[in-house]
Scaffold this motif. Structure first.
Motif, short mmCIF file in Angstrom:
data_model
loop_
_atom_site.label_atom_id
_atom_site.label_comp_id
_atom_site.label_asym_id
_atom_site.label_seq_id
_atom_site.Cartn_x
_atom_site.Cartn_y
_atom_site.Cartn_z
N THR A 4 0.62 -1.26 -0.03
CA THR A 4 -0.02 -0.13 0.12
C THR A 4 0.94 1.09 -0.06
OG1 THR A 4 -0.03 0.13 2.25
CG2 THR A 4 -1.99 -1.27 1.40
N ARG A 6 0.79 5.60 1.15
CA ARG A 6 -0.04 6.61 1.84
C ARG A 6 -0.20 7.77 0.78
NH1 ARG A 6 0.76 9.47 7.72
NH2 ARG A 6 -1.25 9.94 7.90
N VAL A 28 -3.46 4.02 1.42
CA VAL A 28 -3.84 4.43 2.49
C VAL A 28 -4.00 6.08 2.57
CG1 VAL A 28 -2.54 4.58 5.03
CG2 VAL A 28 -2.23 2.49 3.70
N TRP A 65 -9.44 2.19 -1.51
CA TRP A 65 -9.03 2.61 -0.17
C TRP A 65 -8.89 1.40 0.71
CZ3 TRP A 65 -11.85 7.33 2.59
CH2 TRP A 65 -11.42 7.81 3.75
N ASP A 66 -7.78 1.00 1.28
CA ASP A 66 -7.40 -0.12 1.93
C ASP A 66 -7.31 0.19 3.48
OD1 ASP A 66 -7.23 -1.68 -0.32
OD2 ASP A 66 -5.44 -2.50 0.04
N VAL A 67 -6.79 1.36 3.97
CA VAL A 67 -6.34 1.30 5.33
C VAL A 67 -6.59 2.72 5.46
CG1 VAL A 67 -4.62 1.51 7.20
CG2 VAL A 67 -4.71 -0.29 5.45
N GLU A 69 -5.65 5.97 7.88
CA GLU A 69 -4.71 6.44 8.43
C GLU A 69 -4.57 7.97 8.24
OE1 GLU A 69 0.17 6.53 9.42
OE2 GLU A 69 -0.63 5.00 7.88
N CYS A 107 -6.07 2.74 11.26
CA CYS A 107 -5.09 3.29 12.11
C CYS A 107 -5.18 4.49 12.88
CB CYS A 107 -3.78 3.21 11.23
SG CYS A 107 -2.13 3.84 11.93
N THR A 275 -0.50 -1.41 14.83
CA THR A 275 0.22 -0.84 13.90
C THR A 275 1.67 -0.70 14.20
OG1 THR A 275 -1.29 0.89 12.87
CG2 THR A 275 0.62 1.05 12.22
N PHE A 302 -1.37 -3.87 10.78
CA PHE A 302 -0.83 -2.78 9.75
C PHE A 302 0.64 -2.82 10.04
CE2 PHE A 302 -1.15 1.70 8.11
CZ PHE A 302 -0.99 1.59 6.82
N HIS A 304 4.20 -0.48 9.26
CA HIS A 304 4.87 0.64 8.61
C HIS A 304 6.33 0.05 8.60
CE1 HIS A 304 1.81 3.87 9.81
NE2 HIS A 304 1.41 3.31 9.20
N ARG A 358 3.12 -0.73 4.13
CA ARG A 358 3.42 0.59 3.34
C ARG A 358 5.02 1.00 3.52
NH1 ARG A 358 3.65 5.65 5.55
NH2 ARG A 358 2.38 6.06 7.26
#
Length: 398
Positions: A4, A6, A28, A65-67, A69, A107, A275, A302, A304, A358
């Motif tokens: 993904t 952002r 995201v 739109w998956d996540v 944040e 998130c 996350t 999720f 990062h 991501r």
């Protein structure tokens, strides 16, 4: 692992077209223009979905739109003051609206006042690339001499106080303002931006709150919203403190593995998850990121993936954001632990076996240096990071 990216909306200088060419699978994003504490309406959610569904020329992007944040938690909720009860109810309504729109992963964070803190948003590396940096002595100079927080000097060791005083003495007014702006920058694209007076006001309201007090308020929030998320089939995932240690006299409650364990044990349902941000947590030398993925992975909703180079071995210290494979976190070991968790989930028949990640942040390189995108979110630097992470996944999956 689901790739993904952002995106900060139509004004983001990294476009949907750029994202597609990078080869990402999902988006995201958030409704950055909606005030914290307000309801995310179905119309606003659908509007953002339409915006990311098309390329510049109107062609379908194929992206969704998956996540989320972030769906931000208001300061009133964190302090349990003012309109905090209404804000919690609004949060529940927003969760329902996101669920109806088919978005399952949300998130958020529970950091008081500032969502993240850096002293330099364009620190120049020897290669000419730039990155974000947290310089502890510069931060001390801001806290003691620019913000002039009561009792600030007592929070720093003597040698750091002396260095902070020296640096402040060399700063002209323009440099002081630039430092303050960097530190108070907060979350890119957020609806709010703070002045120094705003920061002082919020700090005063947190002055009497201990970490246990903030944790109690956090658990009270989770007891309200996590069961709603569970019923709706959503996954809430709390982002860690960034940096993961106390600043400005504020309490911190999401900086270590023990913090995450306490949060999950307090509201022990699958919807209440993590996350796992390797960059934020990696700024502390005592955080074992691969081990955290192994031990807490069941509730990691999720990822990062970014890296930092710590400039000292202290819990509180300076660091800068490095290349994804160039920092102090063993990224190969962390990705291996994430792939092992996905394998366990597939064997258990879990629908959420494919963990979204991501490439978090990235160095400004090549054309990024002129693009001037959101700090930490360049196009080419993130693409390089994503390519490196893809290489790890491909090699380990071979």
């Amino acid at each position: 692992m689901r790739q993904t990216w952002r995106w900060f909306g139509p004004l983001d200088r990294v476009s949907i077209d750029d994202m597609l060419q990078a080869g990402v699978e999902g988006v995201v994003t958030a409704l950055h223009h909606v005030a914290t504490g307000a309801v995310w309406t179905p119309e606003e959610i659908a509007g953002r979905q339409r915006e990311l569904s098309v390329m510049t020329d109107g062609s379908p992007s194929g992206l969704k739109w998956d996540v989320v944040e972030s769906l931000p938690v208001s300061e009133d909720i964190k302090k349990q003051k003012g309109d905090w009860r209404a804000h919690i109810e609004n949060y529940k309504v927003s969760l329902e609206n996101l669920s109806k729109a088919g978005i399952e992963t949300i998130c958020y964070n529970f950091m008081p006042v500032l969502d993240w803190t850096r002293t330099d948003l364009a620190y120049r590396l020897p290669t000419g690339a730039t990155c974000m940096r947290f310089d502890y002595a510069d931060f001390a100079a801001f806290d003691i001499h620019v913000l002039k927080r009561a009792g600030a000097a007592e929070d720093f060791p003597e040698d750091l106080r002396e260095e902070a005083a020296r640096r402040f003495g060399e700063m002209d007014e323009e440099r002081q303002q630039a430092l303050a702006k960097n530190i108070v920058f907060g979350l890119p694209g957020a609806a709010e931006s703070f002045t120094l007076e705003d920061v002082r006001h919020h700090l005063a309201e947190y002055a009497a709150m201990s970490p246990d007090g903030l944790r109690s308020n956090f658990i009270a929030f989770l007891e309200e919203v996590a069961p709603v998320a569970e019923k709706l089939g959503l996954r809430l995932c709390c982002h860690p403190d960034d940096p993961p240690f106390g600043l400005l006299g504020l309490p911190r409650v999401m900086s270590t593995e023990a913090d995450y364990k306490a949060m999950m044990d307090a509201v022990d349902i699958p919807a209440n998850g993590i996350t796992l941000c390797s960059g934020s947590l990696g700024a502390r030398p005592d955080n074992d990121l691969p081990g955290m993925m192994e031990r807490l992975g069941d509730r990691v909703h999720f990822l990062h993936l970014r890296n930092v180079h710590r400039e000292t071995g202290d819990i509180k210290g300076s660091f800068y954001e490095s290349e994804h494979l160039g920092g102090d976190t063993d990224m190969v070991a962390l990705v291996a632990a994430a792939l092992a968790e996905e394998k366990r989930r597939r064997a258990a028949g879990r629908a959420d076996w494919n963990i979204p990640f991501r490439p978090d942040h990235g160095l400004d390189i090549l054309d990024d240096l002129n693009r001037k995108a959101q700090p930490g979110y360049p196009a080419i630097g993130r693409l390089k990071g994503l390519a490196e992470l893809r290489g790890i996944v491909a090699a380990l999956s071979r």
